[in-house]
Design an enzyme around this catalytic site. Structure first.
Site, short mmCIF file in Angstrom:
data_model
loop_
_atom_site.label_atom_id
_atom_site.label_comp_id
_atom_site.label_asym_id
_atom_site.label_seq_id
_atom_site.Cartn_x
_atom_site.Cartn_y
_atom_site.Cartn_z
N ASN A 1 0.84 -1.19 0.00
CA ASN A 1 0.00 0.00 0.00
C ASN A 1 0.88 1.25 0.00
O ASN A 1 1.97 1.28 0.58
CB ASN A 1 -1.03 0.01 1.13
CG ASN A 1 -0.45 -0.15 2.53
OD1 ASN A 1 0.65 -0.65 2.70
ND2 ASN A 1 -1.21 0.26 3.52
N GLU B 1 0.34 5.27 0.61
CA GLU B 1 -0.61 6.30 1.05
C GLU B 1 -0.11 7.69 0.66
O GLU B 1 0.98 7.84 0.11
CB GLU B 1 -0.83 6.16 2.56
CG GLU B 1 -1.44 4.80 2.90
CD GLU B 1 -1.72 4.59 4.37
OE1 GLU B 1 -1.23 5.38 5.21
OE2 GLU B 1 -2.44 3.62 4.68
N CYS C 1 -4.06 0.57 -2.65
CA CYS C 1 -3.92 -0.64 -1.84
C CYS C 1 -2.80 -1.52 -2.40
O CYS C 1 -2.44 -1.42 -3.58
CB CYS C 1 -5.22 -1.45 -1.86
SG CYS C 1 -6.59 -0.67 -1.00
N GLU D 1 -2.88 -4.65 -3.19
CA GLU D 1 -3.31 -5.55 -4.27
C GLU D 1 -3.25 -4.84 -5.62
O GLU D 1 -2.76 -5.41 -6.61
CB GLU D 1 -4.76 -6.02 -4.04
CG GLU D 1 -4.95 -6.87 -2.80
CD GLU D 1 -5.31 -6.06 -1.56
OE1 GLU D 1 -4.77 -4.94 -1.38
OE2 GLU D 1 -6.13 -6.55 -0.77
N1 THU Z 1 -5.14 -1.99 2.65
C1 THU Z 1 -4.62 -2.68 1.58
O1 THU Z 1 -3.67 -2.22 0.93
N2 THU Z 1 -5.18 -3.86 1.26
C2 THU Z 1 -6.17 -4.47 1.97
O2 THU Z 1 -6.62 -5.55 1.60
C3 THU Z 1 -6.69 -3.83 3.19
C4 THU Z 1 -6.25 -2.44 3.43
C5 THU Z 1 -4.51 -0.70 3.00
C6 THU Z 1 -5.21 0.51 2.44
C7 THU Z 1 -4.75 1.58 3.43
O3 THU Z 1 -3.49 2.08 2.99
C8 THU Z 1 -4.56 0.84 4.72
O4 THU Z 1 -4.46 -0.54 4.39
C9 THU Z 1 -5.68 1.03 5.72
O5 THU Z 1 -6.91 0.72 5.18
#
Ligand code: THU
Length: 148
Positions: free
Chosen positions: A48, A50, A59, A61
């Site tokens: 991820n 941000e 995210c 994925e």
């Molecule tokens: N997040 C992911 O990257 N994948 C997931 O399956 C769950 C959540 C990340 C998004 C965000 O940067 C942080 O986790 C909090 O939601």
């Protein structure tokens, strides 16, 4: 169910853990790693990412999928997501839609593997988690260029 070999699962876990280490998650402090296994047998990691701008991050994925695409691979057998939580977490709805896009490109289901920090694993697939989803084929888009 889609069959993923033991060695493929091990490679997915290894790459997703590398992604987890590299995550940029200063806002949530919730690092997440992911990896995709392509139809050609290659594995690409993601994490991820941000941003100080709310809603601008991505995210793990989608980052893993984008990494594979940047390397010219569009067809995926499996995607794994891993966090530091003991129990596995599920991909968000936006990621499920993104995975579904490429299930339609490949013309087959994609395994979704969710891994907890202590080795717990749960398995599903995009067609199970997001059945009857809208995708590029609904618009009759020409996907032939994105060969597997
Ligand atoms: N997040 C992911 O990257 N994948 C997931 O399956 C769950 C959540 C990340 C998004 C965000 O940067 C942080 O986790 C909090 O939601």
């Amino acid at each position: 169910m889609l069959k993923i070999a033991k060695e493929e699962l091990e490679k997915l876990i290894e790459k997703a853990k590398e992604g987890l280490k590299n995550a940029y998650a200063p806002r949530s402090n919730f690092p997440t790693g992911a990896a995709v296994l392509t139809d050609k047998g290659n594995v690409y990691q993601g994490c991820n990412v941000e941003s100080v701008i709310s809603g601008m991050g991505t995210c793990a994925e989608r980052c893993a999928i984008d990494n594979a695409i940047a390397n010219g691979e569009y067809c995926f057998k499996a995607i794994i997501v891993i966090t530091k939580l003991e129990n596995p977490v599920k991909p968000c709805g936006m990621c499920l839609h993104y995975i579904n896009e490429f299930a339609q490109v490949a013309n087959h289901d994609i395994a979704i593997i969710m891994a907890g920090s202590g080795g717990k694993i749960s398995k599903s697939s995009v067609f199970k988690m997001l059945p009857e989803a809208f995708g590029p084929r609904d618009l009759g888009l020409n996907l032939k260029k994105y060969k597997c």
